[in-house]
Design a protein around this motif. Structure first.
Motif, PDB file in Angstrom:
ATOM      1  N   LEU A  90      -8.264 -14.740  -1.072  1.00  0.00           N
ATOM      2  CA  LEU A  90      -7.038 -15.956  -0.016  1.00  0.00           C
ATOM      3  C   LEU A  90      -6.239 -15.776  -1.972  1.00  0.00           C
ATOM      4  CD1 LEU A  90      -9.626 -18.317   1.242  1.00  0.00           C
ATOM      5  CD2 LEU A  90      -7.756 -16.393   2.115  1.00  0.00           C
ATOM      6  N   ARG A  91      -5.863 -15.785  -2.720  1.00  0.00           N
ATOM      7  CA  ARG A  91      -5.117 -15.980  -3.619  1.00  0.00           C
ATOM      8  C   ARG A  91      -3.999 -14.659  -4.231  1.00  0.00           C
ATOM      9  NH1 ARG A  91      -7.419 -17.504  -9.608  1.00  0.00           N
ATOM     10  NH2 ARG A  91      -8.364 -19.236  -8.318  1.00  0.00           N
ATOM     11  N   TRP A  92      -4.562 -13.448  -3.152  1.00  0.00           N
ATOM     12  CA  TRP A  92      -4.018 -12.234  -3.620  1.00  0.00           C
ATOM     13  C   TRP A  92      -3.216 -11.882  -2.769  1.00  0.00           C
ATOM     14  CZ3 TRP A  92      -8.374 -10.065  -6.635  1.00  0.00           C
ATOM     15  CH2 TRP A  92      -8.380 -10.687  -8.232  1.00  0.00           C
ATOM     16  N   GLY A  93      -2.994 -12.806  -1.190  1.00  0.00           N
ATOM     17  CA  GLY A  93      -2.450 -12.605   0.086  1.00  0.00           C
ATOM     18  C   GLY A  93      -3.230 -11.680   1.300  1.00  0.00           C
ATOM     19  N   ALA A  94      -4.912 -12.214   1.086  1.00  0.00           N
ATOM     20  CA  ALA A  94      -5.574 -12.512   1.889  1.00  0.00           C
ATOM     21  C   ALA A  94      -5.509 -13.843   2.733  1.00  0.00           C
ATOM     22  CB  ALA A  94      -6.854 -11.991   1.890  1.00  0.00           C
ATOM     23  N   THR A  95      -6.027 -13.036   4.302  1.00  0.00           N
ATOM     24  CA  THR A  95      -5.984 -14.644   5.387  1.00  0.00           C
ATOM     25  C   THR A  95      -7.458 -14.888   5.566  1.00  0.00           C
ATOM     26  OG1 THR A  95      -5.334 -13.954   6.679  1.00  0.00           O
ATOM     27  CG2 THR A  95      -3.450 -15.409   5.595  1.00  0.00           C
ATOM     28  N   LYS A  96      -8.093 -16.094   5.502  1.00  0.00           N
ATOM     29  CA  LYS A  96      -8.907 -16.153   6.139  1.00  0.00           C
ATOM     30  C   LYS A  96      -9.290 -16.571   7.840  1.00  0.00           C
ATOM     31  CE  LYS A  96     -13.809 -18.795   5.612  1.00  0.00           C
ATOM     32  NZ  LYS A  96     -13.988 -19.506   5.331  1.00  0.00           N
ATOM     33  N   SER A  97      -9.730 -15.141   8.870  1.00  0.00           N
ATOM     34  CA  SER A  97     -10.209 -15.432  10.177  1.00  0.00           C
ATOM     35  C   SER A  97     -10.568 -16.909  10.426  1.00  0.00           C
ATOM     36  CB  SER A  97     -10.859 -13.991  10.229  1.00  0.00           C
ATOM     37  OG  SER A  97     -11.317 -13.815  11.819  1.00  0.00           O
ATOM     38  N   ALA A  98     -10.092 -16.742  12.192  1.00  0.00           N
ATOM     39  CA  ALA A  98     -10.172 -18.198  12.049  1.00  0.00           C
ATOM     40  C   ALA A  98     -12.104 -17.775  12.561  1.00  0.00           C
ATOM     41  CB  ALA A  98      -9.559 -18.248  13.359  1.00  0.00           C
ATOM     42  N   PRO A 112      -3.326  -8.490   3.671  1.00  0.00           N
ATOM     43  CA  PRO A 112      -1.949  -8.860   3.782  1.00  0.00           C
ATOM     44  C   PRO A 112      -1.578  -8.024   4.768  1.00  0.00           C
ATOM     45  CG  PRO A 112      -2.442  -8.453   1.520  1.00  0.00           C
ATOM     46  CD  PRO A 112      -3.611  -8.116   2.369  1.00  0.00           C
ATOM     47  N   ALA A 113      -1.401  -7.298   5.425  1.00  0.00           N
ATOM     48  CA  ALA A 113      -1.309  -6.258   7.057  1.00  0.00           C
ATOM     49  C   ALA A 113      -1.914  -7.222   8.064  1.00  0.00           C
ATOM     50  CB  ALA A 113      -1.422  -4.458   6.711  1.00  0.00           C
ATOM     51  N   GLY A 114      -3.208  -7.681   8.358  1.00  0.00           N
ATOM     52  CA  GLY A 114      -3.449  -7.907   8.983  1.00  0.00           C
ATOM     53  C   GLY A 114      -4.768  -6.391   8.906  1.00  0.00           C
ATOM     54  N   HIS A 115      -5.189  -6.060   8.586  1.00  0.00           N
ATOM     55  CA  HIS A 115      -6.689  -5.558   8.399  1.00  0.00           C
ATOM     56  C   HIS A 115      -7.768  -6.465   8.330  1.00  0.00           C
ATOM     57  CE1 HIS A 115      -3.562  -1.956   7.647  1.00  0.00           C
ATOM     58  NE2 HIS A 115      -4.317  -1.603   8.786  1.00  0.00           N
ATOM     59  N   PRO A 116      -8.805  -7.046   9.695  1.00  0.00           N
ATOM     60  CA  PRO A 116     -10.017  -7.637   9.184  1.00  0.00           C
ATOM     61  C   PRO A 116     -10.594  -6.556   8.351  1.00  0.00           C
ATOM     62  CG  PRO A 116      -9.878  -6.500  11.658  1.00  0.00           C
ATOM     63  CD  PRO A 116      -8.717  -6.039  10.553  1.00  0.00           C
TER      64      PRO A 116
END
Length: 122
Positions: A90-98, A112-116
């Motif tokens: 997350l710190r490096w740019g990932a996001t957590k899926s809801a 960061p490009a949206g790939h799960p």
């Protein structure tokens, strides 16, 4: 008799190959591959597995788990500590899926490009 094939490369579509390569370099430790520019970047693991990133005009990130824009790829990574790995990514740019089907066993993140992609415990 099945054909014997060895996976040698996986390539992900994205809008910014160099940025996505940097994210996965930090996440996996794979080494940068020679050629890198606005259209293509890559990483290589010690055993030769290549992870590539190619720029696609008009790239639209997948909408997982909703399939209005289907996922183009799904990667799984085994980690020693799910919580620690999640914090770093997350710190490096990932996001957590809801959508988290079973957080005690795996975590679904988006690069960061949206790939799960999933993290699984060792």
């Amino acid at each position: 008799m099945p054909l014997k094939m060895r996976l040698t490369a996986v390539t992900l579509d994205c809008a910014d190959p160099e940025a996505l390569a940097e994210f996965y370099h930090r996440a996996t430790g794979f080494e940068p591959h020679g050629r890198s520019d606005a259209d293509f970047a890559g990483l290589t693991r010690g055993d030769g597995l290549f992870l590539g990133f190619q720029r696609v005009d008009g790239y639209v990130a997948p909408r997982w788990p909703d399939q209005t824009v289907p996922q183009q790829i799904h990667l799984d990574f085994e980690v020693e500590d799910l919580d620690e790995a999640e914090v770093l990514l997350l710190r490096w740019g990932a996001t957590k899926s809801a959508c988290q089907p079973d957080e005690s066993r795996w975590r679904v993140l988006l690069d960061p490009a949206g790939h799960p992609f999933c993290l699984t415990g060792a």
